[in-house]
Design an enzyme around this catalytic site. Sequence first.
Site, short mmCIF file in Angstrom:
data_model
loop_
_atom_site.label_atom_id
_atom_site.label_comp_id
_atom_site.label_asym_id
_atom_site.label_seq_id
_atom_site.Cartn_x
_atom_site.Cartn_y
_atom_site.Cartn_z
N ARG A 137 -16.63 5.84 -14.10
CA ARG A 137 -15.14 5.23 -12.96
C ARG A 137 -14.86 6.51 -13.04
NH1 ARG A 137 -13.98 0.16 -15.83
NH2 ARG A 137 -11.95 0.05 -15.76
N ARG A 152 -6.94 -12.27 -21.12
CA ARG A 152 -7.34 -10.83 -22.30
C ARG A 152 -5.85 -10.24 -22.01
NH1 ARG A 152 -11.63 -7.89 -18.45
NH2 ARG A 152 -10.35 -5.86 -18.47
#
Length: 246
Positions: free
Chosen positions: A119, A190
């Site tokens: 990432r 979440r």
Amino acid sequence: MKDLLRGRAAFEGVGAVSKVGAVSKVAKRFVKAIVLFGSPGSGKGTQAKLLTECLGIPHVSTGEMLRDGVRQGRGVTPKTAAKMHAGVLVKDAVVEAMVEERLSRPDAACGFVLDGYPRTLVQVEHLIGWLDQRGIREVVIHLAVDYNIIIARLTGRRECPRCGTPYNVVLRPPKVDELCDLDGEKLVRRDDDREDVIRARLDAYEQQTRPVLEYLLSHGRRVIEVDGSDDSPEAVFQKIGRAMEN
Ligand code: ADP
């Protein structure tokens, strides 16, 4: 099922996995690593699960490993947990160590699907070095999804805390409001799917993660772009299978 098998054939078609014994010199040239790349909400996790079910290789998700660490109260410092909570990336060294440990386990010897890693530019350089040293070839699947769809997916996302079945209250609602179709458990959001945190995650993607794609392309690594905008995960999965066949 047929489609799943086609997916497997596609994977093996690009030369996947030696399932027995030592990996031969020839097999080393073949694809063993599938890297799913895309913005938060692009469907990396869903496609990774379909691929791993189909191919029988492990799903290595840095996000899930980190969340497990937080739940179990080990391996993740309070500082790292706070970064996840705020939607910013955790330190490169933390995820690199985690991924290396996971990839060195025997079940990853025949191949693996990476989800959420690399990432950053530091991570991609690290990963490419690690793969090249071992003669492991990767294929990167870039799931390209329209920004408005990403927002709808992330804001509506829910999951069953008991069985993990994913839902979306707008795009794929359960039969009974906020309850799991399979076990009736109340669905949860979440922790980092709140609006302010979603914005931070998308910013991190634009600033730190998108350059990874440019790095891969400019270094001649194989990147397959797949349109991941369909509502149906199976339709996207079929596109991945077809793209790999080509
Ligand atoms: P999403 O892709 O939906 O944002 P993930 O489940 O992949 O979510 O990751 C959740 C959080 O875990 C990220 O916001 C970040 O804090 C942390 N994280 C996961 N993977 C990495 C990574 N490769 N590098 C740094 N931080 C990461």
